[in-house]
Write a protein that holds these residues in place. Structure first.
Motif, PDB file in Angstrom:
ATOM      1  N   TRP A 159     -24.488  -2.048 -69.247  1.00  0.00           N
ATOM      2  CA  TRP A 159     -23.326  -2.602 -68.553  1.00  0.00           C
ATOM      3  C   TRP A 159     -23.754  -3.350 -67.296  1.00  0.00           C
ATOM      4  N   TRP A 160     -24.615  -2.724 -66.519  1.00  0.00           N
ATOM      5  CA  TRP A 160     -25.035  -3.305 -65.242  1.00  0.00           C
ATOM      6  C   TRP A 160     -25.801  -4.605 -65.455  1.00  0.00           C
ATOM      7  N   ILE A 161     -26.694  -4.637 -66.408  1.00  0.00           N
ATOM      8  CA  ILE A 161     -27.504  -5.833 -66.648  1.00  0.00           C
ATOM      9  C   ILE A 161     -26.683  -6.930 -67.306  1.00  0.00           C
ATOM     10  N   ILE A 162     -25.943  -6.597 -68.352  1.00  0.00           N
ATOM     11  CA  ILE A 162     -25.154  -7.606 -69.070  1.00  0.00           C
ATOM     12  C   ILE A 162     -24.108  -8.243 -68.157  1.00  0.00           C
ATOM     13  N   ASN A 163     -23.589  -7.474 -67.216  1.00  0.00           N
ATOM     14  CA  ASN A 163     -22.606  -7.995 -66.271  1.00  0.00           C
ATOM     15  C   ASN A 163     -23.250  -8.595 -65.032  1.00  0.00           C
ATOM     16  N   LYS A 164     -24.524  -8.878 -65.115  1.00  0.00           N
ATOM     17  CA  LYS A 164     -25.300  -9.553 -64.067  1.00  0.00           C
ATOM     18  C   LYS A 164     -25.268  -8.810 -62.739  1.00  0.00           C
ATOM     19  N   MET A 165     -25.490  -7.512 -62.825  1.00  0.00           N
ATOM     20  CA  MET A 165     -25.656  -6.631 -61.665  1.00  0.00           C
ATOM     21  C   MET A 165     -24.499  -6.736 -60.669  1.00  0.00           C
ATOM     22  N   PRO A 166     -23.287  -6.337 -61.081  1.00  0.00           N
ATOM     23  CA  PRO A 166     -22.139  -6.450 -60.180  1.00  0.00           C
ATOM     24  C   PRO A 166     -22.204  -5.502 -58.981  1.00  0.00           C
ATOM     25  N   LEU A 167     -23.076  -4.504 -59.043  1.00  0.00           N
ATOM     26  CA  LEU A 167     -23.287  -3.578 -57.930  1.00  0.00           C
ATOM     27  C   LEU A 167     -24.749  -3.675 -57.509  1.00  0.00           C
ATOM     28  N   THR A 168     -25.033  -3.327 -56.293  1.00  0.00           N
ATOM     29  CA  THR A 168     -26.424  -3.305 -55.845  1.00  0.00           C
ATOM     30  C   THR A 168     -27.160  -2.187 -56.574  1.00  0.00           C
ATOM     31  N   PRO A 169     -28.497  -2.262 -56.644  1.00  0.00           N
ATOM     32  CA  PRO A 169     -29.243  -1.153 -57.257  1.00  0.00           C
ATOM     33  C   PRO A 169     -28.922   0.186 -56.596  1.00  0.00           C
ATOM     34  N   LEU A 170     -28.792   0.197 -55.279  1.00  0.00           N
ATOM     35  CA  LEU A 170     -28.471   1.435 -54.570  1.00  0.00           C
ATOM     36  C   LEU A 170     -27.105   1.963 -54.997  1.00  0.00           C
ATOM     37  N   HIS A 171     -26.118   1.078 -55.065  1.00  0.00           N
ATOM     38  CA  HIS A 171     -24.762   1.492 -55.415  1.00  0.00           C
ATOM     39  C   HIS A 171     -24.699   2.045 -56.837  1.00  0.00           C
ATOM     40  N   VAL A 172     -25.291   1.365 -57.804  1.00  0.00           N
ATOM     41  CA  VAL A 172     -25.228   1.839 -59.185  1.00  0.00           C
ATOM     42  C   VAL A 172     -26.017   3.148 -59.339  1.00  0.00           C
ATOM     43  N   ALA A 173     -27.143   3.277 -58.641  1.00  0.00           N
ATOM     44  CA  ALA A 173     -27.918   4.523 -58.693  1.00  0.00           C
ATOM     45  C   ALA A 173     -27.106   5.678 -58.104  1.00  0.00           C
ATOM     46  N   GLU A 174     -26.428   5.426 -56.988  1.00  0.00           N
ATOM     47  CA  GLU A 174     -25.600   6.462 -56.367  1.00  0.00           C
ATOM     48  C   GLU A 174     -24.433   6.861 -57.268  1.00  0.00           C
ATOM     49  N   GLU A 175     -23.796   5.865 -57.884  1.00  0.00           N
ATOM     50  CA  GLU A 175     -22.672   6.156 -58.780  1.00  0.00           C
ATOM     51  C   GLU A 175     -23.124   7.002 -59.970  1.00  0.00           C
ATOM     52  N   LEU A 176     -24.256   6.639 -60.557  1.00  0.00           N
ATOM     53  CA  LEU A 176     -24.776   7.410 -61.689  1.00  0.00           C
ATOM     54  C   LEU A 176     -25.148   8.823 -61.239  1.00  0.00           C
ATOM     55  N   ARG A 177     -25.789   8.932 -60.088  1.00  0.00           N
ATOM     56  CA  ARG A 177     -26.127  10.251 -59.546  1.00  0.00           C
ATOM     57  C   ARG A 177     -24.872  11.078 -59.309  1.00  0.00           C
ATOM     58  N   ASP A 178     -23.827  10.449 -58.752  1.00  0.00           N
ATOM     59  CA  ASP A 178     -22.573  11.161 -58.506  1.00  0.00           C
ATOM     60  C   ASP A 178     -21.963  11.674 -59.802  1.00  0.00           C
ATOM     61  N   MET A 179     -22.043  10.876 -60.860  1.00  0.00           N
ATOM     62  CA  MET A 179     -21.518  11.319 -62.159  1.00  0.00           C
ATOM     63  C   MET A 179     -22.330  12.505 -62.678  1.00  0.00           C
TER      64      MET A 179
END
Length: 193
Positions: A159-179
């Motif tokens: 999702w992150w790559i196909i959507n051309k990284m709509p979140l920063t690497p830090l943000h997506v990593a934090e969101e995944l960690r939170d999940m």
């Protein structure tokens, strides 16, 4: 490193880059060794010195990138050998960001299903290893847990790559960690803590 080694590395990198650029322009089936050699600004015979054909080249490019990606994950680590989840996830997404053109191309290019299949198998193997090592899941639930974790990790990355990284690497990593925290899945995460 000798001069020959540096030249070989530069040549292979030029060939890799040529293939990725060509794949963003046209179907893989339409790409020829001549196209690759012209784009890399080398003789076609040089390509054959390193690779038997374009399929061999594609396979080696994919293996190289997946191998590098896995350096940021802890697939071979046992749960008691804990690393910082935030750091490992962030490093993985920073790697994807640094090599965005490759990952975007292979995930969106029709006819390159072998990349996704290899990515899924690699992540699946890591999840199975982590589940076995953690010992916190019943054998009967293994298939569902593996599929759930596999879908979560690969799905977020795609999702992150196909959507051309709509979140920063830090943000997506934090969101995944939170999940993972929310559902207490850190112990079985592919990039676990």
């Amino acid at each position: 490193m000798s001069k020959l080694d540096r030249r070989t590395i530069k040549t292979r990198e030029a060939i890799y880059q040529a293939l990725i650029e060509l794949m963003s322009e046209k179907d893989f089936d339409a790409i020829t060794i001549n196209d690759i050699s012209n784009k890399a600004n080398i003789h076609r015979g040089t390509v054959y010195l390193h690779y038997s054909d374009k399929f061999d080249l594609l396979e080696k490019v994919i293996k190289n990138h997946l191998g590098n990606m896995m350096k940021f994950c802890m697939l071979s680590k046992l749960p008691e050998e804990r690393l910082d989840l935030d750091r490992s996830l962030l490093q993985m997404f920073l790697y994807f960001e640094a090599h965005f053109s490759f990952y975007y191309t292979v995930l969106t290019h029709t006819g390159i299903s072998c990349f996704r299949e290899q990515l899924i198998q690699l992540v699946k193997n890591g999840i199975v290893e982590r589940l076995k090592a953690s010992g916190n899941i019943e054998e009967s639930n293994n298939q569902v847990a593996v599929q759930f974790l596999l879908s979560a990790h690969v799905g977020v990355v795609e999702w992150w790559i196909i959507n051309k990284m709509p979140l920063t690497p830090l943000h997506v990593a934090e969101e995944l960690r939170d999940m993972l925290d929310k559902y207490d899945m850190q112990k079985t995460s592919v990039c676990g803590s």
